[in-house]
Design an enzyme around this catalytic site. Structure first.
Site, PDB file in Angstrom:
ATOM      1  N   ARG A  26       5.154  67.645 -78.919  1.00  0.00           N
ATOM      2  CA  ARG A  26       4.059  67.944 -77.988  1.00  0.00           C
ATOM      3  C   ARG A  26       4.418  67.681 -76.521  1.00  0.00           C
ATOM      4  O   ARG A  26       3.544  67.388 -75.710  1.00  0.00           O
ATOM      5  CB  ARG A  26       2.789  67.158 -78.361  1.00  0.00           C
ATOM      6  CG  ARG A  26       2.215  67.539 -79.723  1.00  0.00           C
ATOM      7  CD  ARG A  26       1.696  68.965 -79.709  1.00  0.00           C
ATOM      8  NE  ARG A  26       0.876  69.249 -80.879  1.00  0.00           N
ATOM      9  CZ  ARG A  26      -0.457  69.221 -80.887  1.00  0.00           C
ATOM     10  NH1 ARG A  26      -1.122  68.937 -79.806  1.00  0.00           N
ATOM     11  NH2 ARG A  26      -1.109  69.498 -81.994  1.00  0.00           N
ATOM     12  N   ASP A  76       1.541  77.469 -81.393  1.00  0.00           N
ATOM     13  CA  ASP A  76       0.807  76.557 -82.263  1.00  0.00           C
ATOM     14  C   ASP A  76       1.119  76.914 -83.712  1.00  0.00           C
ATOM     15  O   ASP A  76       1.484  78.060 -84.003  1.00  0.00           O
ATOM     16  CB  ASP A  76      -0.701  76.628 -82.025  1.00  0.00           C
ATOM     17  CG  ASP A  76      -1.381  75.353 -82.499  1.00  0.00           C
ATOM     18  OD1 ASP A  76      -1.459  74.395 -81.721  1.00  0.00           O
ATOM     19  OD2 ASP A  76      -1.784  75.297 -83.681  1.00  0.00           O
TER      20      ASP A  76
HETATM   21  O1  CP3 Z   1       5.215  70.787 -77.041  1.00  0.00           O
HETATM   22  C1  CP3 Z   1       5.139  71.172 -78.207  1.00  0.00           C
HETATM   23  O2  CP3 Z   1       5.267  70.404 -79.181  1.00  0.00           O
HETATM   24  C2  CP3 Z   1       4.985  72.668 -78.463  1.00  0.00           C
HETATM   25  C3  CP3 Z   1       3.680  73.149 -78.691  1.00  0.00           C
HETATM   26  C4  CP3 Z   1       2.830  72.738 -79.883  1.00  0.00           C
HETATM   27  C5  CP3 Z   1       1.420  72.789 -79.817  1.00  0.00           C
HETATM   28  N1  CP3 Z   1       0.945  72.543 -81.059  1.00  0.00           N
HETATM   29  C6  CP3 Z   1       0.650  73.115 -78.612  1.00  0.00           C
HETATM   30  C7  CP3 Z   1      -0.773  72.721 -78.558  1.00  0.00           C
HETATM   31  C8  CP3 Z   1       3.185  72.372 -81.194  1.00  0.00           C
HETATM   32  C9  CP3 Z   1       4.557  72.118 -81.801  1.00  0.00           C
HETATM   33  C10 CP3 Z   1       1.977  72.267 -81.931  1.00  0.00           C
HETATM   34  C11 CP3 Z   1       1.929  71.952 -83.359  1.00  0.00           C
HETATM   35  C12 CP3 Z   1       0.640  71.672 -84.000  1.00  0.00           C
HETATM   36  N2  CP3 Z   1      -0.567  72.259 -83.765  1.00  0.00           N
HETATM   37  C13 CP3 Z   1       0.480  70.767 -85.083  1.00  0.00           C
HETATM   38  C14 CP3 Z   1       1.594  69.985 -85.724  1.00  0.00           C
HETATM   39  C15 CP3 Z   1       1.998  68.808 -84.952  1.00  0.00           C
HETATM   40  C16 CP3 Z   1       1.011  67.681 -84.968  1.00  0.00           C
HETATM   41  O3  CP3 Z   1       0.539  67.341 -83.878  1.00  0.00           O
HETATM   42  O4  CP3 Z   1       0.738  67.137 -86.030  1.00  0.00           O
HETATM   43  C17 CP3 Z   1      -0.875  70.797 -85.446  1.00  0.00           C
HETATM   44  C18 CP3 Z   1      -1.529  69.975 -86.545  1.00  0.00           C
HETATM   45  C19 CP3 Z   1      -1.519  71.748 -84.606  1.00  0.00           C
HETATM   46  C20 CP3 Z   1      -2.946  72.180 -84.648  1.00  0.00           C
HETATM   47  C21 CP3 Z   1      -3.635  71.892 -83.383  1.00  0.00           C
HETATM   48  N3  CP3 Z   1      -3.402  72.554 -82.188  1.00  0.00           N
HETATM   49  C22 CP3 Z   1      -4.672  70.935 -83.161  1.00  0.00           C
HETATM   50  C23 CP3 Z   1      -5.225  70.005 -84.217  1.00  0.00           C
HETATM   51  C24 CP3 Z   1      -5.038  71.042 -81.824  1.00  0.00           C
HETATM   52  C25 CP3 Z   1      -6.177  70.329 -81.148  1.00  0.00           C
HETATM   53  C26 CP3 Z   1      -5.868  68.933 -80.880  1.00  0.00           C
HETATM   54  C27 CP3 Z   1      -5.025  68.803 -79.659  1.00  0.00           C
HETATM   55  O5  CP3 Z   1      -3.927  68.284 -79.751  1.00  0.00           O
HETATM   56  O6  CP3 Z   1      -5.505  69.278 -78.619  1.00  0.00           O
HETATM   57  C28 CP3 Z   1      -4.198  72.021 -81.218  1.00  0.00           C
HETATM   58  C29 CP3 Z   1      -4.203  72.431 -79.800  1.00  0.00           C
HETATM   59  C30 CP3 Z   1      -2.930  72.428 -79.050  1.00  0.00           C
HETATM   60  N4  CP3 Z   1      -1.723  72.820 -79.525  1.00  0.00           N
HETATM   61  C31 CP3 Z   1      -2.786  72.060 -77.695  1.00  0.00           C
HETATM   62  C32 CP3 Z   1      -1.431  72.242 -77.369  1.00  0.00           C
HETATM   63  C33 CP3 Z   1      -0.778  72.048 -76.034  1.00  0.00           C
HETATM   64  C34 CP3 Z   1      -3.905  71.596 -76.767  1.00  0.00           C
HETATM   65  C35 CP3 Z   1      -4.795  72.723 -76.380  1.00  0.00           C
HETATM   66  C36 CP3 Z   1      -4.947  72.935 -74.888  1.00  0.00           C
HETATM   67  O7  CP3 Z   1      -4.011  72.791 -74.093  1.00  0.00           O
HETATM   68  O8  CP3 Z   1      -6.051  73.284 -74.554  1.00  0.00           O
END
Ligand code: CP3
Length: 346
Positions: A26, A76
């Site tokens: 992340r 994502d």
């Molecule tokens: O930098 C990186 O790692 C690359 C980008 C990346 C994102 N999501 C961007 C993101 C990666 C590798 C993920 C993987 C992801 N997404 C996982 C597996 C890793 C983990 O954290 O366990 C999961 C379970 C998700 C599903 C997901 N996406 C959730 C539950 C959420 C909401 C919670 C949160 O962290 O905000 C997201 C949103 C998300 N994915 C954001 C980002 C940058 C935030 C949204 C935003 O910027 O508005």
């Protein structure tokens, strides 16, 4: 394009490196004001994911700003359900939301195997733009969710502490669950291969909800499909990160993957013993350690590096970096790995 820094690839393959490579799960995201500026120029997260030029820009930001040894493509894991016919929304401060979920055979019949080149063309384009703009500075990590974790969202429809609707299906309709898991697996293999063809140098599978299953169900409904993915991906090194699956570490040693990610609950020496010497380990600093002072971050990082030792380690946190962490603390973590890990080689 020849890579100028291939530390993470060499560490994944078990080759000796001058120092331990480091990146953060992340890392591309809300910790950086530069990310928030790009994100706020669009209407939402999904728009950013679907814009290859801007996705490439935020992918490269942590390489420039934090000095990490790899970029991870900004996307994502939930793009797979959408490509299979189940679109998602990202609700501010709440997280993912699926207007429709899979409850029955007839819901399943409406889904398709994702076609990476068409349905996920925007990720493939973002990888191509990123590779061009990185110009070989560091490797690019591609990724996908593990079938079990994707299944959780497709059945539950949103985040949950228990995912009890998803888990219920394993008891009440195991055959339906297996069919959905097979469709996700097939989609994921094609998707990862397309990412690799577009330039991903290494890929990671995120099993974020591994820890909610009992060990035997984890074998039957998760590892079985992760194994199929590992067996199918031979082009580049593959990393499996199964959060909370401490009970499965011994079994994971048999996967055809190069690297296994550890979360911060997993003891490092015990993990090495259970997994053996033939895998690289990735992780596993507590993400909350970055709330400490600079001196405390440095100390915790050194303790971690001492425990892993100089070989077969890729430094990272034990899960994604929390959005309110000060980027300066991330830099202390990154720089400590870079400097201190060299001293472990003498
Ligand atoms: O930098 C990186 O790692 C690359 C980008 C990346 C994102 N999501 C961007 C993101 C990666 C590798 C993920 C993987 C992801 N997404 C996982 C597996 C890793 C983990 O954290 O366990 C999961 C379970 C998700 C599903 C997901 N996406 C959730 C539950 C959420 C909401 C919670 C949160 O962290 O905000 C997201 C949103 C998300 N994915 C954001 C980002 C940058 C935030 C949204 C935003 O910027 O508005």
């Amino acid at each position: 394009m020849e890579l100028k820094n291939d530390l993470i690839l060499r560490a994944a393959r078990g080759e000796k490196t001058e120092r331990t490579p480091v990146w953060l799960m992340r890392q591309a995201g809300r910790i950086l004001p530069e990310y928030r500026a790009v994100r706020n120029s669009l209407s939402g997260f999904i728009e950013l994911v679907k814009n290859p030029d801007l996705a490439a820009e935020v992918t490269i930001q942590p390489v420039d700003i934090l000095g990490v040894d790899a970029a991870i493509i900004f996307s994502d894991i939930l793009v797979i359900p959408e490509a299979m016919g189940l679109p998602y929304e990202m609700i501010e401060k709440k997280g993912p939301w699926f207007p429709q979920v899979v409850k029955s055979e007839s819901d399943l019949a409406k889904l398709n195997i994702a076609d990476a080149s068409t349905d996920l063309g925007y990720v493939i384009d973002a990888i191509k733009v990123t590779k061009r703009e990185l110009a070989g500075r560091v490797p690019l990590i591609g990724f996908a969710g593990a079938p079990w974790t994707i299944f959780c969202y497709m059945v539950e429809g949103h985040g949950s502490k228990t995912f009890s609707n998803a888990r219920k299906m394993l008891y009440n309709e195991p055959a339906l669950a297996e069919k959905l898991l097979e469709m996700i697996t097939e989609s994921t293999i094609a998707y990862l291969k397309a990412q690799i063809a577009a330039g991903a140098d290494i890929v990671q599978v995120f099993d974020s909800w591994a820890g909610i299953l009992p060990p035997q169900q984890y074998e039957d409904f998760s590892l079985k499909y992760i194994k199929q993915i590992c067996d199918a991906i031979n082009e580049v090194p593959i990393t499996v990160f199964a959060k909370g699956a401490y009970f499965a570490r011994k079994s994971m040693a048999n996967l055809a993957c190069e690297t296994i990610g550890l979360d911060w609950n997993m003891d490092i020496a015990e993990s090495r013993m259970l997994i053996g010497e033939h895998k690289t380990l990735q992780g596993n600093l507590d993400p909350c350690a970055l709330y400490g002072t600079n001196a405390e971050v440095e100390k915790a990082t050194k303790v971690m590096l001492d425990a892993f030792g100089p070989n077969r380690h890729i430094a990272n946190l034990g899960h994604g970096v929390y959005p309110d962490i000060d980027p300066e603390k991330v830099k202390v973590f990154v720089n400590t790995v870079k400097e201190y890990s060299q001293t472990l080689r003498h």
